[in-house]
Design a protein around this motif. Structure first.
Motif, PDB file in Angstrom:
ATOM      1  N   ASN A 118       0.838  -1.195   0.000  1.00 59.90           N
ATOM      2  CA  ASN A 118       0.000   0.000   0.000  1.00 59.90           C
ATOM      3  C   ASN A 118       0.875   1.248   0.000  1.00 59.90           C
ATOM      4  N   MET A 119       0.413   2.296  -0.660  1.00 58.39           N
ATOM      5  CA  MET A 119       1.101   3.582  -0.610  1.00 58.39           C
ATOM      6  C   MET A 119       0.224   4.571   0.142  1.00 58.39           C
ATOM      7  N   THR A 120       0.805   5.222   1.133  1.00 52.06           N
ATOM      8  CA  THR A 120       0.087   6.189   1.945  1.00 52.06           C
ATOM      9  C   THR A 120       0.436   7.601   1.496  1.00 52.06           C
ATOM     10  N   VAL A 121      -0.564   8.465   1.461  1.00 50.16           N
ATOM     11  CA  VAL A 121      -0.381   9.862   1.052  1.00 50.16           C
ATOM     12  C   VAL A 121      -0.786  10.761   2.212  1.00 50.16           C
ATOM     13  N   ILE A 122       0.155  11.583   2.651  1.00 48.88           N
ATOM     14  CA  ILE A 122      -0.137  12.596   3.669  1.00 48.88           C
ATOM     15  C   ILE A 122      -0.183  13.948   2.977  1.00 48.88           C
ATOM     16  N   GLU A 123      -1.266  14.671   3.190  1.00 48.83           N
ATOM     17  CA  GLU A 123      -1.406  15.996   2.597  1.00 48.83           C
ATOM     18  C   GLU A 123      -0.761  17.021   3.537  1.00 48.83           C
ATOM     19  N   GLY A 124       0.508  17.323   3.263  1.00 51.02           N
ATOM     20  CA  GLY A 124       1.254  18.235   4.109  1.00 51.02           C
ATOM     21  C   GLY A 124       0.940  19.682   3.816  1.00 51.02           C
ATOM     22  N   LEU A 130       4.658  11.031   0.468  1.00 52.89           N
ATOM     23  CA  LEU A 130       4.310   9.655   0.105  1.00 52.89           C
ATOM     24  C   LEU A 130       5.086   8.684   0.972  1.00 52.89           C
ATOM     25  N   ILE A 131       4.387   7.707   1.524  1.00 54.52           N
ATOM     26  CA  ILE A 131       5.036   6.677   2.342  1.00 54.52           C
ATOM     27  C   ILE A 131       4.953   5.352   1.606  1.00 54.52           C
ATOM     28  N   ASP A 132       6.112   4.760   1.309  1.00 52.52           N
ATOM     29  CA  ASP A 132       6.233   3.447   0.666  1.00 52.52           C
ATOM     30  C   ASP A 132       5.626   3.416  -0.741  1.00 52.52           C
ATOM     31  N   PRO A 133       6.379   3.890  -1.743  1.00 48.46           N
ATOM     32  CA  PRO A 133       5.850   4.006  -3.112  1.00 48.46           C
ATOM     33  C   PRO A 133       5.837   2.711  -3.930  1.00 48.46           C
ATOM     34  N   LEU A 134       5.329   1.631  -3.351  1.00 55.71           N
ATOM     35  CA  LEU A 134       5.046   0.377  -4.067  1.00 55.71           C
ATOM     36  C   LEU A 134       6.296  -0.276  -4.663  1.00 55.71           C
ATOM     37  N   THR A 135       6.073  -1.256  -5.563  1.00 62.15           N
ATOM     38  CA  THR A 135       7.161  -2.103  -6.051  1.00 62.15           C
ATOM     39  C   THR A 135       7.740  -1.644  -7.378  1.00 62.15           C
ATOM     40  N   THR A 136       6.885  -1.153  -8.271  1.00 63.99           N
ATOM     41  CA  THR A 136       7.352  -0.743  -9.595  1.00 63.99           C
ATOM     42  C   THR A 136       6.936   0.693  -9.878  1.00 63.99           C
ATOM     43  N   ALA A 137       7.707   1.340 -10.752  1.00 65.19           N
ATOM     44  CA  ALA A 137       7.398   2.714 -11.138  1.00 65.19           C
ATOM     45  C   ALA A 137       6.030   2.792 -11.809  1.00 65.19           C
ATOM     46  N   GLU A 138       5.709   1.792 -12.614  1.00 69.59           N
ATOM     47  CA  GLU A 138       4.431   1.804 -13.324  1.00 69.59           C
ATOM     48  C   GLU A 138       3.246   1.781 -12.347  1.00 69.59           C
ATOM     49  N   ALA A 139       3.317   0.885 -11.348  1.00 68.20           N
ATOM     50  CA  ALA A 139       2.227   0.789 -10.378  1.00 68.20           C
ATOM     51  C   ALA A 139       2.115   2.059  -9.548  1.00 68.20           C
ATOM     52  N   ARG A 154      -1.336  18.564  -6.105  1.00 67.82           N
ATOM     53  CA  ARG A 154      -0.278  19.217  -5.350  1.00 67.82           C
ATOM     54  C   ARG A 154       1.024  18.489  -5.633  1.00 67.82           C
ATOM     55  N   PRO A 155       2.159  19.145  -5.533  1.00 67.46           N
ATOM     56  CA  PRO A 155       3.437  18.488  -5.821  1.00 67.46           C
ATOM     57  C   PRO A 155       3.846  17.529  -4.696  1.00 67.46           C
ATOM     58  N   VAL A 156       4.608  16.519  -5.066  1.00 69.12           N
ATOM     59  CA  VAL A 156       5.191  15.626  -4.062  1.00 69.12           C
ATOM     60  C   VAL A 156       6.423  16.322  -3.489  1.00 69.12           C
ATOM     61  N   THR A 157       6.462  16.500  -2.175  1.00 64.43           N
ATOM     62  CA  THR A 157       7.584  17.188  -1.543  1.00 64.43           C
ATOM     63  C   THR A 157       8.463  16.264  -0.718  1.00 64.43           C
ATOM     64  N   ALA A 158       7.989  15.052  -0.447  1.00 67.90           N
ATOM     65  CA  ALA A 158       8.807  14.105   0.325  1.00 67.90           C
ATOM     66  C   ALA A 158       8.329  12.684   0.098  1.00 67.90           C
ATOM     67  N   VAL A 159       9.276  11.748   0.177  1.00 67.33           N
ATOM     68  CA  VAL A 159       8.972  10.321   0.125  1.00 67.33           C
ATOM     69  C   VAL A 159       9.642   9.671   1.337  1.00 67.33           C
ATOM     70  N   ILE A 160       8.903   8.815   2.012  1.00 72.30           N
ATOM     71  CA  ILE A 160       9.429   8.117   3.184  1.00 72.30           C
ATOM     72  C   ILE A 160       9.416   6.620   2.917  1.00 72.30           C
ATOM     73  N   TYR A 161      10.569   5.966   3.138  1.00 66.35           N
ATOM     74  CA  TYR A 161      10.645   4.500   3.086  1.00 66.35           C
ATOM     75  C   TYR A 161      10.589   3.991   4.525  1.00 66.35           C
ATOM     76  N   ALA A 187      12.388  15.692  -0.647  1.00 61.76           N
ATOM     77  CA  ALA A 187      13.204  14.985   0.345  1.00 61.76           C
ATOM     78  C   ALA A 187      12.891  13.493   0.298  1.00 61.76           C
ATOM     79  N   VAL A 188      13.924  12.663   0.386  1.00 60.91           N
ATOM     80  CA  VAL A 188      13.752  11.218   0.467  1.00 60.91           C
ATOM     81  C   VAL A 188      14.285  10.780   1.827  1.00 60.91           C
ATOM     82  N   ILE A 189      13.425  10.192   2.631  1.00 60.48           N
ATOM     83  CA  ILE A 189      13.757   9.859   4.015  1.00 60.48           C
ATOM     84  C   ILE A 189      13.693   8.348   4.200  1.00 60.48           C
ATOM     85  N   ALA A 190      14.773   7.791   4.757  1.00 62.63           N
ATOM     86  CA  ALA A 190      14.849   6.348   4.965  1.00 62.63           C
ATOM     87  C   ALA A 190      15.481   6.065   6.325  1.00 62.63           C
TER      88      ALA A 190
END
Length: 204
Positions: A118-124, A130-139, A154-161, A187-190
């Protein structure tokens, strides 16, 4: 990237399905008698907050390779598990079929059924996290587009793994651009040790 209607397939891909061994059937029958399968509140909870289901149910590459097809799981629609399957696992599979864009809480949304994760979206305040952007770029690309079809753009401003399993980071290039990361726009946060964990798991 294209989508098209999901095509149901048979429950078994084998030419001739085998029935359960007596010991397996007995174990599964015992499980069915042990758990409260008559309580269906989980099914109501699984659909809570649904805004829109996965469109068409199929994700393909530009060349037509099918990456994901919910139609292949149509055989688990039946309430009763076959004797070859643990009834509790069958129930979990049915619950996992709840798919689409869901509102979890105020400013928190989740995309389910586009992938095995699952991919979670937080409206900051400044954009989408975005939290956990799935397995493939296409999906991931199709999932984000589904979110944007029902929520303000709205633009994506951060991704969290959250961790190093590939279904939690593999689709990142479908939702952000590397140049934006280098420019500091995203920002990419891991977790600490993330790259070492990825390397260790893939070598293993």
């Amino acid at each position: 990237m294209t989508t098209r209607s999901a095509v149901p397939v048979p429950a078994s891909h084998l030419d001739k399905a085998r029935d359960a061994e007596p010991s397996t059937k007995a174990a599964n029958d015992a499980m069915a008698a042990k758990l409260p399968f008559g309580d269906t509140r989980d099914f109501e909870a699984a659909k809570r907050g649904l805004i829109a289901p996965v469109p068409d149910g199929m994700i393909q590459t530009g060349s037509g390779t099918v990456l994901w097809n919910l139609g292949e799981y149509a055989f688990i629609d039946g309430e009763l598990a076959p004797s070859t399957v643990n009834p509790s696992l069958w129930r979990m599979a049915r619950l996992n079929m709840a798919n689409g864009l869901f509102k979890v809480a105020e400013r928190i949304y989740q995309l389910r059924g586009f992938d095995i994760a699952n991919m979670t979206v937080i409206e900051g305040d400044r954009g989408l996290i975005l939290i956990d952007p799935l397995t493939t770029a296409e999906a991931a690309r199709v999932a984000l587009a589904h979110y944007l079809a029902h929520r303000p753009a709205r633009p994506v401003t951060a991704v969290i793994y959250t961790h190093s399993h590939s279904d939690h980071y593999g689709g990142v290039r479908g939702v952000i651009d590397e140049e934006d990361v280098k420019a500091g726009k995203v920002a990419v946060i891991a977790p600490a040790g993330f790259m070492e964990a990825i390397t260790g798991e893939n070598v293993l």
